[in-house]
Design a protein around this motif. Sequence first.
Motif, PDB file in Angstrom:
ATOM      1  N   ILE A  64      41.279  43.736  36.654  1.00 44.04           N
ATOM      2  CA  ILE A  64      40.500  44.609  37.520  1.00 44.04           C
ATOM      3  C   ILE A  64      40.706  46.033  37.042  1.00 44.04           C
ATOM      4  O   ILE A  64      41.838  46.460  36.792  1.00 44.04           O
ATOM      5  N   SER A  65      39.627  46.752  36.869  1.00 48.73           N
ATOM      6  CA  SER A  65      39.728  48.122  36.391  1.00 48.73           C
ATOM      7  C   SER A  65      40.121  49.060  37.529  1.00 48.73           C
ATOM      8  O   SER A  65      40.131  48.675  38.705  1.00 48.73           O
ATOM      9  N   SER A  66      40.413  50.300  37.166  1.00 50.23           N
ATOM     10  CA  SER A  66      40.736  51.301  38.183  1.00 50.23           C
ATOM     11  C   SER A  66      39.537  51.547  39.103  1.00 50.23           C
ATOM     12  O   SER A  66      39.704  51.962  40.240  1.00 50.23           O
ATOM     13  N   ARG A  67      38.338  51.248  38.610  1.00 49.12           N
ATOM     14  CA  ARG A  67      37.129  51.408  39.414  1.00 49.12           C
ATOM     15  C   ARG A  67      36.664  50.099  40.034  1.00 49.12           C
ATOM     16  O   ARG A  67      35.552  49.985  40.514  1.00 49.12           O
ATOM     17  N   ARG A  68      37.553  49.082  39.970  1.00 45.82           N
ATOM     18  CA  ARG A  68      37.369  47.804  40.676  1.00 45.82           C
ATOM     19  C   ARG A  68      36.369  46.865  40.031  1.00 45.82           C
ATOM     20  O   ARG A  68      35.956  45.889  40.673  1.00 45.82           O
ATOM     21  N   SER A  69      35.961  47.106  38.802  1.00 48.43           N
ATOM     22  CA  SER A  69      35.200  46.064  38.117  1.00 48.43           C
ATOM     23  C   SER A  69      36.167  44.973  37.684  1.00 48.43           C
ATOM     24  O   SER A  69      37.341  45.246  37.433  1.00 48.43           O
ATOM     25  N   THR A  70      35.675  43.756  37.646  1.00 52.70           N
ATOM     26  CA  THR A  70      36.560  42.617  37.403  1.00 52.70           C
ATOM     27  C   THR A  70      36.055  41.743  36.260  1.00 52.70           C
ATOM     28  O   THR A  70      34.867  41.723  35.947  1.00 52.70           O
ATOM     29  N   ASN A  71      36.989  41.010  35.682  1.00 57.19           N
ATOM     30  CA  ASN A  71      36.682  40.017  34.663  1.00 57.19           C
ATOM     31  C   ASN A  71      37.534  38.783  34.907  1.00 57.19           C
ATOM     32  O   ASN A  71      38.659  38.891  35.418  1.00 57.19           O
ATOM     33  N   TYR A  72      36.999  37.640  34.526  1.00 55.29           N
ATOM     34  CA  TYR A  72      37.722  36.380  34.685  1.00 55.29           C
ATOM     35  C   TYR A  72      37.548  35.519  33.444  1.00 55.29           C
ATOM     36  O   TYR A  72      36.483  35.507  32.823  1.00 55.29           O
ATOM     37  N   ALA A  73      38.600  34.789  33.121  1.00 56.18           N
ATOM     38  CA  ALA A  73      38.481  33.783  32.082  1.00 56.18           C
ATOM     39  C   ALA A  73      37.571  32.665  32.586  1.00 56.18           C
ATOM     40  O   ALA A  73      37.520  32.376  33.784  1.00 56.18           O
ATOM     41  N   ASP A  74      36.862  32.036  31.664  1.00 58.55           N
ATOM     42  CA  ASP A  74      35.936  30.970  32.059  1.00 58.55           C
ATOM     43  C   ASP A  74      36.643  29.859  32.825  1.00 58.55           C
ATOM     44  O   ASP A  74      36.069  29.253  33.730  1.00 58.55           O
ATOM     45  N   SER A  75      37.884  29.592  32.468  1.00 61.70           N
ATOM     46  CA  SER A  75      38.621  28.481  33.071  1.00 61.70           C
ATOM     47  C   SER A  75      38.958  28.714  34.538  1.00 61.70           C
ATOM     48  O   SER A  75      39.304  27.769  35.250  1.00 61.70           O
ATOM     49  N   VAL A  76      38.851  29.956  35.008  1.00 57.60           N
ATOM     50  CA  VAL A  76      39.235  30.257  36.394  1.00 57.60           C
ATOM     51  C   VAL A  76      38.089  30.824  37.223  1.00 57.60           C
ATOM     52  O   VAL A  76      38.254  31.037  38.432  1.00 57.60           O
ATOM     53  N   LYS A  77      36.949  31.055  36.604  1.00 53.22           N
ATOM     54  CA  LYS A  77      35.809  31.618  37.339  1.00 53.22           C
ATOM     55  C   LYS A  77      35.441  30.730  38.518  1.00 53.22           C
ATOM     56  O   LYS A  77      35.363  29.519  38.398  1.00 53.22           O
ATOM     57  N   GLY A  78      35.235  31.364  39.649  1.00 52.04           N
ATOM     58  CA  GLY A  78      34.876  30.635  40.853  1.00 52.04           C
ATOM     59  C   GLY A  78      36.071  30.141  41.638  1.00 52.04           C
ATOM     60  O   GLY A  78      35.920  29.708  42.786  1.00 52.04           O
ATOM     61  N   ARG A  79      37.264  30.199  41.035  1.00 51.91           N
ATOM     62  CA  ARG A  79      38.470  29.734  41.729  1.00 51.91           C
ATOM     63  C   ARG A  79      39.462  30.874  41.977  1.00 51.91           C
ATOM     64  O   ARG A  79      40.206  30.842  42.946  1.00 51.91           O
ATOM     65  N   PHE A  80      39.489  31.845  41.082  1.00 51.80           N
ATOM     66  CA  PHE A  80      40.423  32.966  41.182  1.00 51.80           C
ATOM     67  C   PHE A  80      39.653  34.217  41.600  1.00 51.80           C
ATOM     68  O   PHE A  80      38.518  34.439  41.150  1.00 51.80           O
ATOM     69  N   THR A  81      40.293  35.023  42.435  1.00 51.36           N
ATOM     70  CA  THR A  81      39.715  36.303  42.842  1.00 51.36           C
ATOM     71  C   THR A  81      40.782  37.376  42.759  1.00 51.36           C
ATOM     72  O   THR A  81      41.843  37.243  43.370  1.00 51.36           O
ATOM     73  N   ILE A  82      40.485  38.418  42.014  1.00 51.57           N
ATOM     74  CA  ILE A  82      41.414  39.531  41.876  1.00 51.57           C
ATOM     75  C   ILE A  82      40.938  40.678  42.765  1.00 51.57           C
ATOM     76  O   ILE A  82      39.733  40.902  42.919  1.00 51.57           O
ATOM     77  N   SER A  83      41.892  41.377  43.347  1.00 50.33           N
ATOM     78  CA  SER A  83      41.556  42.521  44.198  1.00 50.33           C
ATOM     79  C   SER A  83      42.703  43.511  44.140  1.00 50.33           C
ATOM     80  O   SER A  83      43.798  43.179  43.685  1.00 50.33           O
ATOM     81  N   ARG A  84      42.429  44.720  44.588  1.00 50.94           N
ATOM     82  CA  ARG A  84      43.484  45.730  44.581  1.00 50.94           C
ATOM     83  C   ARG A  84      43.438  46.527  45.871  1.00 50.94           C
ATOM     84  O   ARG A  84      42.369  46.754  46.446  1.00 50.94           O
ATOM     85  N   ASP A  85      44.620  46.938  46.305  1.00 44.80           N
ATOM     86  CA  ASP A  85      44.776  47.801  47.468  1.00 44.80           C
ATOM     87  C   ASP A  85      45.596  48.990  47.011  1.00 44.80           C
ATOM     88  O   ASP A  85      46.824  48.937  46.967  1.00 44.80           O
ATOM     89  N   ASN A  86      44.901  50.047  46.646  1.00 50.47           N
ATOM     90  CA  ASN A  86      45.608  51.207  46.100  1.00 50.47           C
ATOM     91  C   ASN A  86      46.516  51.860  47.139  1.00 50.47           C
ATOM     92  O   ASN A  86      47.544  52.440  46.785  1.00 50.47           O
ATOM     93  N   ALA A  87      46.158  51.751  48.395  1.00 54.09           N
ATOM     94  CA  ALA A  87      47.006  52.329  49.441  1.00 54.09           C
ATOM     95  C   ALA A  87      48.371  51.657  49.473  1.00 54.09           C
ATOM     96  O   ALA A  87      49.388  52.281  49.791  1.00 54.09           O
ATOM     97  N   LYS A  88      48.387  50.360  49.126  1.00 53.82           N
ATOM     98  CA  LYS A  88      49.645  49.617  49.083  1.00 53.82           C
ATOM     99  C   LYS A  88      50.209  49.522  47.669  1.00 53.82           C
ATOM    100  O   LYS A  88      51.242  48.885  47.466  1.00 53.82           O
ATOM    101  N   ASN A  89      49.480  50.133  46.719  1.00 54.08           N
ATOM    102  CA  ASN A  89      49.925  50.112  45.319  1.00 54.08           C
ATOM    103  C   ASN A  89      50.150  48.670  44.846  1.00 54.08           C
ATOM    104  O   ASN A  89      51.121  48.379  44.137  1.00 54.08           O
ATOM    105  N   THR A  90      49.236  47.808  45.224  1.00 49.70           N
ATOM    106  CA  THR A  90      49.398  46.378  44.985  1.00 49.70           C
ATOM    107  C   THR A  90      48.071  45.758  44.544  1.00 49.70           C
ATOM    108  O   THR A  90      47.006  46.152  45.029  1.00 49.70           O
ATOM    109  N   VAL A  91      48.181  44.804  43.642  1.00 48.66           N
ATOM    110  CA  VAL A  91      47.035  44.016  43.203  1.00 48.66           C
ATOM    111  C   VAL A  91      47.309  42.566  43.558  1.00 48.66           C
ATOM    112  O   VAL A  91      48.454  42.094  43.480  1.00 48.66           O
ATOM    113  N   TYR A  92      46.257  41.863  43.932  1.00 44.62           N
ATOM    114  CA  TYR A  92      46.386  40.476  44.360  1.00 44.62           C
ATOM    115  C   TYR A  92      45.566  39.553  43.467  1.00 44.62           C
ATOM    116  O   TYR A  92      44.547  39.955  42.898  1.00 44.62           O
TER     117      TYR A  92
END
Length: 123
Positions: free
Chosen positions: A51-79
Amino acid sequence: QLQLVESGGGLVQPGGSLRLSCAASGFTLDYYAIGWFRQAPGKEREGVSCISSRRSTNYADSVKGRFTISRDNAKNTVYLQINSLKPEDTAVYYCAARWGLGMCVMREPYDYWGQGTQVTVSS
């Protein structure tokens, strides 16, 4: 001290879900892209999502549709929400930070790495 700490791994049955967290300390993630990588026994480390600093995302083909990346800058954490887990998802999962405002990439090098969290998918 600049540090990334992953958590949330564990043993889960096929079809189950986990949410991995990547918490940063000693620096702010606001201007960093974050990547999630994994390494299975006997295999090379591979990128699964980013996930970029501007929240664009990329996924490997093997995980698309199953994995979701997100970020909470207020918590300084990525999920990384991982659903519909398969035995082949078993690996140590690492998060990594790479400074920059552009698109994220799922390949090294990255600037900072966590110690990893084990995900085991087994019945």
